[in-house]
Scaffold this motif. Structure first.
Motif, PDB file in Angstrom:
ATOM      1  N   ARG A   2      36.276  31.675  40.039  1.00 36.44           N
ATOM      2  CA  ARG A   2      35.427  32.150  38.941  1.00 36.44           C
ATOM      3  C   ARG A   2      36.279  32.344  37.693  1.00 36.44           C
ATOM      4  NH1 ARG A   2      32.251  37.210  41.662  1.00 36.44           N
ATOM      5  NH2 ARG A   2      31.512  36.180  43.530  1.00 36.44           N
ATOM      6  N   GLN A   9      29.790  34.646  35.550  1.00 37.13           N
ATOM      7  CA  GLN A   9      30.931  34.351  36.420  1.00 37.13           C
ATOM      8  C   GLN A   9      31.808  33.217  35.870  1.00 37.13           C
ATOM      9  OE1 GLN A   9      29.113  33.811  40.304  1.00 37.13           O
ATOM     10  NE2 GLN A   9      29.161  36.014  40.699  1.00 37.13           N
ATOM     11  N   ASN A  67      37.393  37.576  36.304  1.00 33.79           N
ATOM     12  CA  ASN A  67      36.304  37.811  37.243  1.00 33.79           C
ATOM     13  C   ASN A  67      36.828  37.795  38.674  1.00 33.79           C
ATOM     14  OD1 ASN A  67      33.790  37.832  38.580  1.00 33.79           O
ATOM     15  ND2 ASN A  67      32.831  36.803  36.844  1.00 33.79           N
TER      16      ASN A  67
END
Lengths: 290, 354
Positions: A187, A216, B304
């Motif tokens: 991601r 993401q 992330n």
């Protein structure tokens, strides 16, 4: 032009990035027979393969499908994500991390443990872990149809953060000996591209979220969009989470994916509903292969 | 609503990342690896050293993470490395002694994973030892999940009117088999997981008293499940339950439902749902609002890994250190939450269940 249309397994194993409430509901419907029906419907809609985590329920599903519809199992391509990370997170909560690592290694063949210790190369431990999870699937699936083993994001992001090139090299070599491709799921595509620009090995496949919201997509939507253009010339890109976990509809997703149809190799879609998944793949294929 | 309205640290952290930052990690388990990966992506190569008491971890990791120096002795690492920031990601029992050592060694910027300590007296002792300018931030990352931040803003602005009742839970399926891991800690799910919920209830609604608390042992010798009733400073009743032994919850989930004089609000890590009787300016003059997680995190945060709130938490810490401001989950700011947890344990009526 997109050539792989892959069914994803998140709804099969209780994962929803939109809401866990939804995942719990879907999991209740997830009898093995229902999941097999979803795979059949996906194939009817034009799905060319199945990408899944090495979760025990997927092994059960594929074994079941092989007894019921072996030609279908033999016709699809497979992209297997390893390791099944959540199992290790749960074990770490119960045992603590050092005991988890030791117990994982302890269950490996003695030759592998000795080779890891004597060579002073802990990156070999990654290979032990991956091999342990992948072998049961290779006994069920035709070897030539397993197109790639993809390293789960839980490990990939650590590899990217610290530039652990040896792990990628070790796993790439192992996959090559096995006769399958090797790739990364991430991601953090922009951060991966930074590593590649600094000389990291380029994996054969990269699976990454791609959606119009930028959900993401790190370091940012704009950065990922630019990096995709660059990376597509060097590796096979697989777009996942195209619906932003259900926050956008399929038409919006297709409209956005059209910008990348000449750059991406594969695209992933998932559902627990046979009718919906058939419809999804029909639409995706119609729009992204012409 | 703009992201910067509820996440001001978006701007603040970036200044710090241009500097030469040296970060030390104490404890290289699951959380140590998570935070060090996030930090190393926010600012490449900022994680310089790790201290871990396990020979197995330090030996193996030192062969793999070649840019990092590994130590088995915390004092030696502090002396040789003089880090700018230190992250404590060891097991809860060790937090107090490690933080004490760091405060004594004048390590001024410290992050400690939750729970910061095992009880309030340890917390008070540490706060008493801290000097002006010392920053110790606690890893209560739920305060950095955007739906909860948004909910706090709506409640504070009385969008649902005066809060009249709150229902809440924190549930996970982390401990579904017997384990002795928590025996020495003598505290269970309330301290380990429930601290997130208690902290949110203190932060958003001002929870301050315990009416009753019932605990149940299921897989451990400590509380695996509990239900409790709390009261806010305004007398509002809060009913809550916490468990880590519910197999239906693959990941931990926090749920809060608040009913007010003008409407109601439901919030989890995944979504925020609001329904009010009259249109409100903060809701863009509408009566309903439903925002799912992907709409909050559009191309954001810049790293992330796991859940986005971990990155936001680390950005907030960097931003606080950079601007010399108190983090919202500083040791001083979680005194009330820890006090409430102590009170719940003191009043806990424990039974054995399934």
């Amino acid at each position: 032009m997109v050539s792989e249309f892959l069914l994803g397994d998140n709804p099969f194993i209780g994962v929803s990035h939109l809401a866990q409430e939804k995942a719990r509901e879907e999991r209740k419907d997830s009898l093995v027979q229902n999941k097999a029906r979803v795979i059949e419907a996906a194939a009817e809609g034009g799905a060319t393969g199945f990408t899944f985590t090495a979760h025990p329920t997927n092994l059960e599903l594929l074994a079941y499908l092989k007894t019921k519809n072996e030609p279908l199992v033999n016709s699809m391509n497979y992209y297997i994500l390893v390791p099944y990370a959540q199992a290790y997170v749960t074990k770490a909560n119960i045992e603590g991390t050092p005991r988890l690592m030791w117990s994982t290694l302890r269950n490996a063949p003695i030759v592998d443990i000795l080779a890891t210790i004597l060579s002073l190369r802990p990156e070999r431990a990654a290979q032990i872990l991956v091999r342990k999870e992948i072998l049961p699937y290779l006994k069920i699936l035709p070897r030539e149809k397993v197109k790639a083993v993809l390293l789960h994001e839980v490990i990939t992001e650590v590899v990217i953060a610290f530039g652990l090139n040896e792990v990628i090299e070790q796993l790439s070599c192992w996959a090559e000996r096995l006769g399958v491709g090797f790739g990364l799921e991430t991601r953090n595509l922009s951060h991966l591209c930074d590593r590649i620009r600094k000389g990291s090995l380029i994996p054969g496949y990269v699976m990454t979220p791609l959606n119009s919201l930028g959900y993401q997509m790190a370091a940012s939507k704009q950065a990922v969009e630019a990096d995709i253009e660059e990376l597509a010339t060097q590796t096979k890109l697989i777009a996942m989470n195209i619906l932003a976990s259900g926050a956008i509809d399929l038409d919006q997703a297709i409209s956005y994916a059209l910008n990348y149809k000449d750059l991406i190799h594969g695209i992933v879609s998932a559902s627990t509903k046979p009718a919906r998944i058939r419809e999804n793949f029909l639409k995706l294929k119609m729009n992204l292969t012409t | 609503m703009l992201i910067s309205d509820i996440v001001p640290e978006v701007d603040g952290y970036a200044k710090r990342t241009e500097e030469d930052l040296r970060v030390a990690i104490v404890g290289f388990g699951k959380m140590g690896i998570l935070h060090s990966s996030i930090l190393n992506l926010l600012q490449p190569n900022c994680v310089r050293c790790v201290a871990d008491s396990s020979r197995f971890i330090t030996f193996g990791a030192s062969r793999l993470f070649k840019g990092i120096r590994f130590y088995r002795n915390l004092g030696e690492m502090l002396e040789k490395e003089a880090p700018d920031l230190t992250y404590i990601t060891t097991s809860a029992q060790s937090h107090y002694s490690i933080m004490s050592s760091l405060v004594d060694a004048h390590a001024r910027s410290v992050f400690v994973e939750k729970p910061p300590v095992t009880n309030s007296s340890e917390l008070e002792s540490l706060v008493g030892k801290m000097s002006n300018g010392d920053t110790i931030m606690v890893g209560l990352q739920k305060r950095f999940a955007l739906p909860f931040r948004h909910a706090k803003m709506l409640v504070t602005n009385k969008v649902i009117g005066d809060v009249q009742q709150v229902l809440a839970y924190e549930r996970s399926g982390d401990i579904t088999v017997p384990t002795k891991r928590f025996n020495s800690l003598a505290r269970g799910v309330l301290l380990d997981l429930g601290i997130h919920l208690v902290d949110l209830l203190v932060w958003i609604f001002g929870a301050e008293k315990v009416e009753y608390c019932k605990g149940t042992k299921m897989q451990t010798a400590v509380d695996d499940y509990l239900e409790a009733a709390l009261r806010t400073r305004d007398g509002v009743k809060i009913c809550m339950d916490v468990t880590w032994s519910n197999p239906e919850y693959r990941f931990p989930e926090t749920f809060i439902e608040a009913r007010g004089s003008k409407g109601q609000l439901i919030v989890t890590e995944d979504y925020l749902k609001v329904k009010v009787s009259d249109p409100h300016e903060i809701l863009s003059n509408k009566k309903d609002l439903l925002i799912y997680k992907p709409l909050y995190y559009q191309g954001f945060p810049p790293v992330n890994i796991a859940d986005p709130e971990y990155t936001l938490e680390d950005m907030h810490f960097l931003s606080s250190v950079n601007s010399h401001t108190e983090p919202i989950t500083s040791l001083r700011n979680v005194v009330k939450s820890m006090g409430l947890i102590d009170e719940m344990y003191a009043k806990m009526d424990m039974s054995i269940g399934q």
